[in-house]
Design a protein around this motif. Structure first.
Motif, PDB file in Angstrom:
ATOM      1  N   MET A   1       1.550  -5.107 -14.922  1.00  0.00           N
ATOM      2  CA  MET A   1       1.556  -3.982 -13.980  1.00  0.00           C
ATOM      3  C   MET A   1       0.130  -3.620 -13.610  1.00  0.00           C
ATOM      4  O   MET A   1      -0.786  -3.761 -14.427  1.00  0.00           O
ATOM      5  CB  MET A   1       2.284  -2.779 -14.599  1.00  0.00           C
ATOM      6  CG  MET A   1       2.358  -1.553 -13.676  1.00  0.00           C
ATOM      7  SD  MET A   1       3.207  -0.162 -14.439  1.00  0.00           S
ATOM      8  CE  MET A   1       4.902  -0.738 -14.381  1.00  0.00           C
ATOM      9  N   ALA A   2      -0.078  -3.144 -12.383  1.00  0.00           N
ATOM     10  CA  ALA A   2      -1.397  -2.722 -11.936  1.00  0.00           C
ATOM     11  C   ALA A   2      -1.839  -1.485 -12.719  1.00  0.00           C
ATOM     12  O   ALA A   2      -1.056  -0.831 -13.410  1.00  0.00           O
ATOM     13  CB  ALA A   2      -1.359  -2.417 -10.437  1.00  0.00           C
ATOM     14  N   ASP A   3      -3.125  -1.158 -12.606  1.00  0.00           N
ATOM     15  CA  ASP A   3      -3.680  -0.003 -13.303  1.00  0.00           C
ATOM     16  C   ASP A   3      -3.633   1.232 -12.411  1.00  0.00           C
ATOM     17  O   ASP A   3      -3.616   1.143 -11.183  1.00  0.00           O
ATOM     18  CB  ASP A   3      -5.138  -0.286 -13.695  1.00  0.00           C
ATOM     19  CG  ASP A   3      -5.254  -1.425 -14.700  1.00  0.00           C
ATOM     20  OD1 ASP A   3      -4.351  -1.549 -15.547  1.00  0.00           O
ATOM     21  OD2 ASP A   3      -6.243  -2.175 -14.619  1.00  0.00           O
ATOM     22  N   TRP A   4      -3.640   2.385 -13.049  1.00  0.00           N
ATOM     23  CA  TRP A   4      -3.799   3.635 -12.323  1.00  0.00           C
ATOM     24  C   TRP A   4      -5.210   3.687 -11.744  1.00  0.00           C
ATOM     25  O   TRP A   4      -6.184   3.369 -12.434  1.00  0.00           O
ATOM     26  CB  TRP A   4      -3.592   4.834 -13.242  1.00  0.00           C
ATOM     27  CG  TRP A   4      -2.164   5.035 -13.683  1.00  0.00           C
ATOM     28  CD1 TRP A   4      -1.605   4.582 -14.838  1.00  0.00           C
ATOM     29  CD2 TRP A   4      -1.142   5.736 -12.975  1.00  0.00           C
ATOM     30  NE1 TRP A   4      -0.292   4.958 -14.894  1.00  0.00           N
ATOM     31  CE2 TRP A   4       0.030   5.672 -13.768  1.00  0.00           C
ATOM     32  CE3 TRP A   4      -1.087   6.410 -11.756  1.00  0.00           C
ATOM     33  CZ2 TRP A   4       1.228   6.259 -13.374  1.00  0.00           C
ATOM     34  CZ3 TRP A   4       0.105   7.001 -11.360  1.00  0.00           C
ATOM     35  CH2 TRP A   4       1.245   6.923 -12.160  1.00  0.00           C
ATOM     36  N   ILE A   5      -5.335   4.093 -10.490  1.00  0.00           N
ATOM     37  CA  ILE A   5      -6.624   4.198  -9.824  1.00  0.00           C
ATOM     38  C   ILE A   5      -6.721   5.560  -9.142  1.00  0.00           C
ATOM     39  O   ILE A   5      -5.705   6.233  -8.955  1.00  0.00           O
ATOM     40  CB  ILE A   5      -6.838   3.069  -8.786  1.00  0.00           C
ATOM     41  CG1 ILE A   5      -5.767   3.157  -7.679  1.00  0.00           C
ATOM     42  CG2 ILE A   5      -6.817   1.700  -9.464  1.00  0.00           C
ATOM     43  CD1 ILE A   5      -5.992   2.189  -6.522  1.00  0.00           C
ATOM     44  N   PRO A   6      -7.935   5.994  -8.765  1.00  0.00           N
ATOM     45  CA  PRO A   6      -8.061   7.279  -8.061  1.00  0.00           C
ATOM     46  C   PRO A   6      -7.234   7.291  -6.777  1.00  0.00           C
ATOM     47  O   PRO A   6      -7.123   6.287  -6.081  1.00  0.00           O
ATOM     48  CB  PRO A   6      -9.561   7.371  -7.760  1.00  0.00           C
ATOM     49  CG  PRO A   6     -10.200   6.526  -8.818  1.00  0.00           C
ATOM     50  CD  PRO A   6      -9.252   5.393  -9.058  1.00  0.00           C
ATOM     51  N   ASP A   7      -6.669   8.455  -6.479  1.00  0.00           N
ATOM     52  CA  ASP A   7      -5.820   8.599  -5.294  1.00  0.00           C
ATOM     53  C   ASP A   7      -6.592   9.229  -4.146  1.00  0.00           C
ATOM     54  O   ASP A   7      -7.632   9.877  -4.346  1.00  0.00           O
ATOM     55  CB  ASP A   7      -4.594   9.452  -5.629  1.00  0.00           C
ATOM     56  CG  ASP A   7      -3.598   9.510  -4.489  1.00  0.00           C
ATOM     57  OD1 ASP A   7      -3.068   8.447  -4.127  1.00  0.00           O
ATOM     58  OD2 ASP A   7      -3.387  10.603  -3.931  1.00  0.00           O
ATOM     59  N   VAL A   8      -6.060   9.082  -2.944  1.00  0.00           N
ATOM     60  CA  VAL A   8      -6.691   9.635  -1.753  1.00  0.00           C
ATOM     61  C   VAL A   8      -6.741  11.166  -1.780  1.00  0.00           C
ATOM     62  O   VAL A   8      -7.531  11.769  -1.048  1.00  0.00           O
ATOM     63  CB  VAL A   8      -5.964   9.169  -0.475  1.00  0.00           C
ATOM     64  CG1 VAL A   8      -6.085   7.663  -0.309  1.00  0.00           C
ATOM     65  CG2 VAL A   8      -4.494   9.592  -0.493  1.00  0.00           C
ATOM     66  N   LEU A   9      -5.936  11.809  -2.605  1.00  0.00           N
ATOM     67  CA  LEU A   9      -5.917  13.265  -2.670  1.00  0.00           C
ATOM     68  C   LEU A   9      -7.049  13.839  -3.502  1.00  0.00           C
ATOM     69  O   LEU A   9      -7.214  15.057  -3.557  1.00  0.00           O
ATOM     70  CB  LEU A   9      -4.575  13.758  -3.217  1.00  0.00           C
ATOM     71  CG  LEU A   9      -3.360  13.504  -2.325  1.00  0.00           C
ATOM     72  CD1 LEU A   9      -2.094  14.044  -2.972  1.00  0.00           C
ATOM     73  CD2 LEU A   9      -3.553  14.111  -0.943  1.00  0.00           C
ATOM     74  N   LEU A  16      -0.509   4.477  -8.691  1.00  0.00           N
ATOM     75  CA  LEU A  16      -0.153   3.206  -9.310  1.00  0.00           C
ATOM     76  C   LEU A  16       0.713   2.423  -8.337  1.00  0.00           C
ATOM     77  O   LEU A  16       1.710   2.937  -7.840  1.00  0.00           O
ATOM     78  CB  LEU A  16       0.627   3.449 -10.615  1.00  0.00           C
ATOM     79  CG  LEU A  16       1.126   2.225 -11.370  1.00  0.00           C
ATOM     80  CD1 LEU A  16      -0.053   1.442 -11.964  1.00  0.00           C
ATOM     81  CD2 LEU A  16       2.097   2.640 -12.484  1.00  0.00           C
ATOM     82  N   THR A  17       0.334   1.169  -8.070  1.00  0.00           N
ATOM     83  CA  THR A  17       1.115   0.316  -7.181  1.00  0.00           C
ATOM     84  C   THR A  17       2.233  -0.353  -7.967  1.00  0.00           C
ATOM     85  O   THR A  17       1.996  -0.939  -9.033  1.00  0.00           O
ATOM     86  CB  THR A  17       0.226  -0.758  -6.529  1.00  0.00           C
ATOM     87  OG1 THR A  17      -0.789  -0.101  -5.760  1.00  0.00           O
ATOM     88  CG2 THR A  17       1.037  -1.665  -5.614  1.00  0.00           C
ATOM     89  N   LEU A  18       3.457  -0.261  -7.458  1.00  0.00           N
ATOM     90  CA  LEU A  18       4.636  -0.837  -8.110  1.00  0.00           C
ATOM     91  C   LEU A  18       5.095  -2.041  -7.298  1.00  0.00           C
ATOM     92  O   LEU A  18       5.491  -1.905  -6.137  1.00  0.00           O
ATOM     93  CB  LEU A  18       5.757   0.210  -8.180  1.00  0.00           C
ATOM     94  CG  LEU A  18       5.391   1.561  -8.808  1.00  0.00           C
ATOM     95  CD1 LEU A  18       6.549   2.550  -8.675  1.00  0.00           C
ATOM     96  CD2 LEU A  18       5.004   1.388 -10.272  1.00  0.00           C
ATOM     97  N   ASP A  19       5.044  -3.205  -7.901  1.00  0.00           N
ATOM     98  CA  ASP A  19       5.427  -4.452  -7.222  1.00  0.00           C
ATOM     99  C   ASP A  19       6.947  -4.544  -7.140  1.00  0.00           C
ATOM    100  O   ASP A  19       7.644  -4.503  -8.158  1.00  0.00           O
ATOM    101  CB  ASP A  19       4.856  -5.640  -7.996  1.00  0.00           C
ATOM    102  CG  ASP A  19       5.147  -6.970  -7.328  1.00  0.00           C
ATOM    103  OD1 ASP A  19       5.743  -6.981  -6.228  1.00  0.00           O
ATOM    104  OD2 ASP A  19       4.797  -8.014  -7.910  1.00  0.00           O
ATOM    105  N   LEU A  20       7.461  -4.685  -5.918  1.00  0.00           N
ATOM    106  CA  LEU A  20       8.906  -4.756  -5.705  1.00  0.00           C
ATOM    107  C   LEU A  20       9.345  -6.106  -5.137  1.00  0.00           C
ATOM    108  O   LEU A  20      10.440  -6.222  -4.587  1.00  0.00           O
ATOM    109  CB  LEU A  20       9.349  -3.625  -4.763  1.00  0.00           C
ATOM    110  CG  LEU A  20       9.024  -2.202  -5.230  1.00  0.00           C
ATOM    111  CD1 LEU A  20       9.433  -1.186  -4.170  1.00  0.00           C
ATOM    112  CD2 LEU A  20       9.684  -1.884  -6.563  1.00  0.00           C
ATOM    113  N   GLY A  21       8.496  -7.109  -5.253  1.00  0.00           N
ATOM    114  CA  GLY A  21       8.867  -8.437  -4.772  1.00  0.00           C
ATOM    115  C   GLY A  21       8.523  -8.619  -3.306  1.00  0.00           C
ATOM    116  O   GLY A  21       7.546  -8.062  -2.809  1.00  0.00           O
TER     117      GLY A  21
END
Length: 345
Positions: A1-9, A16-21
């Motif tokens: 799974m990808a890592d948590w990164i700073p958000d635009v807010l 966190l980006t969730l891969d859905l295929g």
């Protein structure tokens, strides 16, 4: 799974980006945003203080032509001890990728994958019930329809459902039965056929007119355009199917709170009335439809509120937060402070 990164807010949020295929338009993702706990939470834990929503997770899902940007709404929950998460569904907002049709989906049940991935990333397991923490589902507009259908199909997972002007019925309910067969045929033959644009931008203008400098909103119009995104036959068929399911009656076992404006004003021309009413949904029809969600439904009608009640003029917005707090306080008192053990699938 990808890592948590700073958000635009900004500093209070991570994503966190969730891969859905993949689908026919390429890689598909959803994006989970989390609000970082305020400093007060650390001091409360040190001092052994419990807060109203300790042990509670909140999952927010946005509406059509929308994404998550409501910082104050997140703070409402985190300041009371909850963990707050918001989900930008596939092909919306943070999750929109080049070459994708914004917001398009042919079946609202496909979002089960997005919601399941979010719940798993929240530490609740793919089904959402592998946790001793309570779960509040919070949906706005089309997100309210999506979460209502999900909660009904997954009984016992959510402990409470909060809906902000949920799109539970088509505008002018009697038209749905006549329109549905036509849209279904279009969806089968030409699912990507675009309906005429009927949004004149008045709802966005109303939000701008009532904007509060003391409670600012930073909105990316690429993700939340002034006029709504294009409506496709396949997507509209998915929504009308959801409306039909609601009309037949859902079975949400958790208590439900529905927040609505007190009145609807059709957006046929600009007027000041549009700054103190819902100009998107016929709220009386939504109030009636809400009673079909389950056995425990509270409908809160807020005078002067816009479609998103938390973007209304100051007085109506504060009333919306006050009503939400009153309902949440009552729900929490009746539900107890914490589940004794994780639920099993």
């Amino acid at each position: 799974m990808a890592d948590w990164i700073p958000d635009v807010l900004g500093d209070e949020f991570e994503q966190l980006t969730l891969d859905l295929g993949t689908d026919e338009q390429g890689p598909v993702v959803a994006t989970l945003v989390r609000a970082l706990p305020p400093e007060q939470e650390w001091w409360d834990r040190v001092r052994g203080r419990r807060r109203l929503l300790d042990g509670v997770d909140v999952l927010y899902v946005h509406g059509w032509s929308d994404y998550f940007f409501q910082k104050r709404l997140a703070r409402f929950w985190t300041s009371r001890g909850a963990r707050f998460f918001a989900l930008d569904l596939r092909k919306y907002g943070r999750s929109l990728r080049e070459g994708q049709t914004p917001g398009y989906i042919a079946d609202l049940a496909i979002y089960d994958q997005d919601i399941g991935a979010a719940l798993e990333a929240m530490g609740r397991g793919l089904g959402g019930n592998e946790s001793a923490r309570g779960l509040v589902l919070f949906g706005h507009s089309t997100g309210g329809l999506t979460l209502s259908l999900w909660a009904s199909r997954h009984p016992g997972v959510a402990d409470a459902v909060v809906l902000n002007s949920p799109w539970l019925e088509f505008q002018f309910a009697p038209a749905r039965a006549a329109l549905a067969p036509v849209v279904e045929l279009q969806a089968r033959i030409r699912p990507m056929e675009v309906a005429p644009q009927v949004d004149l931008g008045y709802y966005t203008r109303a939000q701008q007119e009532v904007a509060d400098p003391d409670d600012p909103m930073e909105i990316d119009t690429a993700w939340r355009p002034v006029q709504t995104m294009a409506v496709y036959a396949g997507w509209l068929h998915a929504v009308l199917t959801g409306h039909k399911t609601v009309a037949a009656g859902l079975s949400i076992s958790a208590p439900v709170c529905v927040l609505l404006s007190a009145r609807f004003v059709p957006p046929t021309r600009w007027s000041e009335e549009l700054t103190s009413a819902d100009s998107v949904l016929v709220v009386d029809d939504i109030a009636r439809a809400a009673l079909r969600l389950g056995p425990s439904v509270t409908v809160e009608r807020i005078d002067g509120a816009l479609h998103d009640v938390f973007l209304s003029r100051h007085a109506a917005r504060e009333e919306a937060y006050a009503r939400l707090e009153r309902w949440v306080t009552g729900w929490r008192a009746s539900a107890g402070l914490r589940r004794p053990e994780p639920r099993q699938t």
